[in-house]
Structures are given as C-alpha cells and as structure tokens.
Scaffold this motif. Structure first.
Motif, mmCIF file in Angstrom:
data_model
loop_
_atom_site.group_PDB
_atom_site.id
_atom_site.type_symbol
_atom_site.label_atom_id
_atom_site.label_comp_id
_atom_site.label_asym_id
_atom_site.label_seq_id
_atom_site.Cartn_x
_atom_site.Cartn_y
_atom_site.Cartn_z
ATOM 1 N N GLY A 176 -6.537 6.212 -3.376
ATOM 2 C CA GLY A 176 -7.393 6.870 -1.779
ATOM 3 C C GLY A 176 -8.792 6.104 -2.162
ATOM 4 O O GLY A 176 -8.919 5.240 -1.524
ATOM 5 N N ILE A 219 0.765 -1.201 -0.390
ATOM 6 C CA ILE A 219 -0.451 0.715 0.481
ATOM 7 C C ILE A 219 1.196 1.075 -0.241
ATOM 8 O O ILE A 219 0.412 2.018 -0.791
ATOM 9 N N LEU A 254 -8.361 2.320 -1.205
ATOM 10 C CA LEU A 254 -8.170 2.130 -0.543
ATOM 11 C C LEU A 254 -9.284 2.103 0.947
ATOM 12 O O LEU A 254 -9.812 1.803 1.549
ATOM 13 N N ARG A 255 -10.556 3.282 0.527
ATOM 14 C CA ARG A 255 -11.325 3.725 0.726
ATOM 15 C C ARG A 255 -12.782 2.615 1.126
ATOM 16 O O ARG A 255 -13.445 2.338 1.614
ATOM 17 N N ILE A 266 0.971 3.872 -3.093
ATOM 18 C CA ILE A 266 0.398 5.673 -2.729
ATOM 19 C C ILE A 266 1.417 6.508 -2.897
ATOM 20 O O ILE A 266 1.293 7.496 -3.506
ATOM 21 N N LYS A 274 -3.396 7.458 9.648
ATOM 22 C CA LYS A 274 -4.232 6.023 8.365
ATOM 23 C C LYS A 274 -3.661 6.437 7.366
ATOM 24 O O LYS A 274 -2.110 6.919 6.833
ATOM 25 N N PHE A 275 -3.876 5.558 6.271
ATOM 26 C CA PHE A 275 -3.002 5.437 4.578
ATOM 27 C C PHE A 275 -3.703 6.973 4.839
ATOM 28 O O PHE A 275 -4.710 6.989 4.368
ATOM 29 N N ARG A 276 -2.592 7.587 3.658
ATOM 30 C CA ARG A 276 -3.099 8.406 3.159
ATOM 31 C C ARG A 276 -4.300 8.399 1.736
ATOM 32 O O ARG A 276 -3.277 7.526 1.298
ATOM 33 N N THR A 277 -4.670 8.586 1.761
ATOM 34 C CA THR A 277 -6.398 8.946 0.764
ATOM 35 C C THR A 277 -6.277 9.772 -0.014
ATOM 36 O O THR A 277 -6.856 9.802 -1.265
ATOM 37 N N TYR A 306 -1.246 9.610 6.662
ATOM 38 C CA TYR A 306 -1.488 10.865 7.510
ATOM 39 C C TYR A 306 -2.256 10.143 9.050
ATOM 40 O O TYR A 306 -2.235 9.645 8.922
ATOM 41 N N ASP A 364 -7.633 2.147 4.503
ATOM 42 C CA ASP A 364 -7.131 2.978 4.640
ATOM 43 C C ASP A 364 -7.159 2.966 6.834
ATOM 44 O O ASP A 364 -5.901 3.623 6.411
ATOM 45 N N GLU A 365 -7.497 2.569 7.205
ATOM 46 C CA GLU A 365 -8.142 2.629 8.365
ATOM 47 C C GLU A 365 -6.588 1.700 9.113
ATOM 48 O O GLU A 365 -6.364 1.813 10.208
#
Length: 491
Positions: A388, A320, A391-392, A324, A350-353, A334, A397-398
C-alpha cells in the motif's frame, strides 16, 4: 472562510531588510530576453534549414531565416518578450496559440512564394520551435519563481486605502509567495490603527483636501520615501472617484505605476472584462462555465480518457491485484462511500492499501491526526501495508477510479471527493465545492496533496470550481504526471 496558511510566507515590509540584495521586478535576470530570443530563433530556424536542405529546397537558408523571423515576430506582436511577460508563465496553451498563428502566417507565405516542400515535412520542421519555446519558458518560470520565494525580483508596493481595507490587502499579499509584490509601506486614509507591521509612510485625511494637490504630494512623498515601484489602492468611500483620479494623474505624470484592487479574490483574469459605461470604468465578472461546448468537451474527454486508460492499463491492474493479494489477506479493491456533485453519494473504488479492518481502527488513531481540518491524515499510518505504501507513493491506488469516471460519478479533473462525515460538517463556503463533479486529480494533487492544510485544500477546490475551463483541465492533467513522479505529499 478560515485564514489560509502557506508553507513559506513572505512577510510584508521586511523583504527589503533582508541580507540578500533585492532585485526589483523591472530588474529580472538579464538573460531572460536573450535566452528567449535565441531559443526561438534557433528552435525555428535550424530545424527548418535541415528539413528544407534534405528536401533539396532551392533556398533553405532563406526559408529558415524567414521562419525564425516570423516566429519571433508573432511572439513580439503578442507581447511575449515584454518585461512583464518574461518568466511569468510556464503554460503550454499560450505557446500553442502562438504556434498556430505562425502556421497560418507561413501558409500564406508558402502560397505567395510557390514554395514546394511537402506540407507534412514543412509542418514537422516547425514542431521543434514549439517544444524549444515551451522548454525555455519553463526554465525562466522556475528561475523567477525561485527568486521570488527568496524575496528577489520583487516589485516594491505602497498600499493606499482605509485602514481595514489596506490591512486586508497587506495580509493577503504577505501570506503568499506566488506573486511579485512585497509591501514596503502603507498610506492609510483617515483615522484608524494598523497592526500589519508595515511602515506607515504618512496618512491621508478622511475628507477631500482643500488643495487638489494635497493628496498627490503626500502619495508622491510616500513613494519616494519607501522607494516604491507601484502604488496599490484599495478604494473605499473616502478614497475614490475624483480624489483617486487626481492621484492617478500625479503618479502617471511622475512616471509611476498605479493599480487598483477591486475587492475580488481568487477570480481568474480570464473571467474579467473591462467595460466603459458613461465614462465609468466597469469590471465585469463572467459567471463560471457550467453549460455549453466546454462542459461537453470535458465530458467527452472524461469518458474517452477513462475508457482508453482502463484498456491500456489492464495488465497493470492484474499485476497490482496480484501484489495486494500476496502482500496481505483481504480483497484487492476497496469500496468507500463518497459525496459527489450536488451532494449525491456514490461508491468510489480504489486499490486496497490498508489492512482489512482499517475503518474500525481509525477511531483509535483519531488523536494522531496530522491534518488541521476535517480530513484524517497520518504520514506514517500503521494501517497501511507495505504494498500500500508503494501504491500511495506512486498514486497507483487511485487507478480504479477510472471506473467512477466512466460511470459519470467522477471526472478526470475536479475537487477531492469528500467523505459523508466531512460534508456533514461543511459550512456554506465549503459546500460550494460540491457544485462540480469530484476528480481523480486537481489543483490539490499538483499543489502538495496531503501536505496541504485543510484551508489550503478548500481554497484550491473553490478556485477550481469558480474558474474552471477545459484548457485548465488539460494543464492540470499535464502537471499531474510531474506531481505523481515527484511523490511529495502522497501518504
């Protein structure tokens, strides 16, 4: 608290006027009971027969029949085949409880008959009974839930009470579809206008009638006139005590059901206990679980689950991060300030989305907010990157919040972690959601996520805060997997 809106409302007093035929609660689909019995008999009997036959047991058919009969007997004694229970639960834990009782019963039978099949093989032979019963319950639950959303398989209810109390009950029931009740009439006690749109089936006087049978005759007449299955009483000063007692006698003598609304809302039945004090029926409400073994188990599960998850998902994290960084400029992670238990701030990962300057652009998009409360949500937010969106959609992303769980700032299950600006505008009711740690998932995650209104989100969070238990956390985690795969409300 604000009025809660639900996507599909059941309008009180109108379900019986629908073009679709109404099937009452007592007329659930006739296949429920045969399906449950068949599934339980075959799920327990067939695997036991096959395992015992392979183990060269002397009487495999008798053992299989005994296991099947024991399984349905355990569930019958626990009233799982009662009409009220069929289709009403999809929970795994009650089935596990029954299955453990079955293991105990068969262990005693094994010792009494000197049965010699290896213990592990005998135990494995009983696992399909557990799985088949769970699958059957989920099937009937989904069928019954779908029927009730279309105002089928309902119980027709006559509400009795003072006008204000009766209207409150009617409004609550008509705004929800996750119950079997449809209000077909109201019998107000005393003067007062009703605006619920439900047929008024009569009216009881404000004072105790001179003839003891006066109330009973009026209620029975209203029940017959509206073809009601159940009388639901919202007791008050004018309709309680001896007056209510006499009506209960009349209804029960006529073979009709009576239920009394105690005035409690969103309190789990697990916290309720009926007591008797000097002839008075008392309803005890247990306090929410805050101390003891269950919170300790929750803490252990959080830390162990987060640690194991980070270890197993480390290759996914690397993939991931690479996606990104290749998809847009900026860091892969993020950081955002959130508010945790008891109002303590913490940094959530979180992962940046979104694009790097997403927070600055938020003010420019405020007019396009699709949420009706304090949260900001857009179904097609232009700040979200292509990676993103994926991921969402998959909730990947969580995953970095596992670090927050490991550090103790969050839990695997809990209310949604709010932003500081949201908390600054909370009222007294909304602040109560901060009594427990926020979670990576929760009732909001499995109930629609971003598709929920603000009031629905708050209601679900408060329901969790007040009725939390370790077993409910396990159930939520299990249902989260389905919600993530479904993807509805994730944007």
């Amino acid at each position: 608290m604000r009025h809660v809106r639900f996507p599909a409302q059941r309008v009180a007093g109108t379900a019986h006027e629908s073009h679709a035929p109404v099937r009452r609660l007592g007329d659930k689909a006739r296949w429920y009971l045969p399906a449950a019995l068949t599934a339980d008999l075959l799920g327990a009997g067939v695997p036991v027969f096959l395992v015992f036959e392979a183990a060269r047991q002397v009487r495999p058919l008798y053992c299989a029949a005994g296991a099947a009969l024991a399984w349905i007997s355990v569930q019958a004694l626990r009233r799982r085949y009662a009409n009220r229970a069929l289709g009403e639960s999809r929970g795994v834990l009650p089935v596990v409880h029954d299955w453990l009782i079955l293991i105990g019963v068969l262990a005693v039978a094994r010792a009494a008959t000197d049965e010699s099949t290896p213990r592990l093989a005998a135990l494995c032979a009983l696992v399909p009974a557990l799985l088949v019963t769970v699958a059957c319950r989920k099937l009937t639950y989904r069928h019954l839930f779908a029927a009730r959303r279309e105002a089928q398989a309902v119980s027709r209810v006559l509400v009795v009470g003072e006008p204000a109390a009766a209207e409150g009950v009617i409004a609550h029931l008509s705004a929800r579809t996750d119950h079997p009740y449809v209000v077909v009439g109201v019998l107000p006690v005393g003067d007062g206008r009703l605006s619920a749109g439900v047929p008024v089936a009569g009216r009881l006087g404000a004072d105790m009638p001179e003839a003891p049978s006066g109330d009973a005759d009026t209620v029975l007449g209203a029940v017959r006139g509206q073809h009601a299955d159940l009388v639901l009483v919202a007791p008050g000063v004018r309709f309680a005590g001896e007056r209510l007692r006499r009506v209960a006698w009349a209804l029960h003598d006529a073979g009709l059901e009576l239920a009394v609304f105690p005035g409690l809302v969103e309190v789990s039945v697990k916290r309720l206990e009926t007591l008797s004090a000097g002839g008075l029926a008392v309803l005890r409400v247990a306090p929410p679980v805050r101390r003891g073994l269950q919170p300790l188990l929750k803490s252990v599960l959080d830390r162990a689950g987060a640690g194991l998850g980070l270890l197993l998902l480390s290759p996914v994290f690397l993939g991931i991060v690479a996606a990104i960084r290749l998809g847009s400029r900026g860091p892969a992670f993020y950081r955002q300030h959130r508010i945790g238990r008891d109002g303590e701030p913490f940094v959530m990962w979180k992962f940046r989305t979104m694009v790097v300057d997403a927070d600055r652009l938020k003010a420019e998009l405020s007019a396009a907010n699709e949420n009706d409360g304090l949260m900001f949500k857009m179904r097609r937010d232009p700040r979200v990157t292509r990676v993103g969106r994926l991921l969402r959609r998959t909730s990947l992303d969580e995953l970095p919040q596992l670090f927050n769980v490991l550090s103790g700032h969050m839990s695997l299950v809990g209310p949604r972690p709010p932003l500081p600006e949201e908390v600054a505008r909370y009222d007294e009711v909304e602040l109560r959601r901060l009594v427990v740690r926020p979670g990576m998932t929760g009732l909001w995650q499995i109930s629609g996520r971003s598709d929920l209104s603000w009031d629905e989100t708050i209601q679900l969070d408060l329901q969790y805060v007040d009725n939390w238990s370790f077993t409910s956390d396990v159930d939520v985690m299990g249902r989260t997997f389905r919600a993530v795969v479904d993807g509805r409300g994730a944007y």
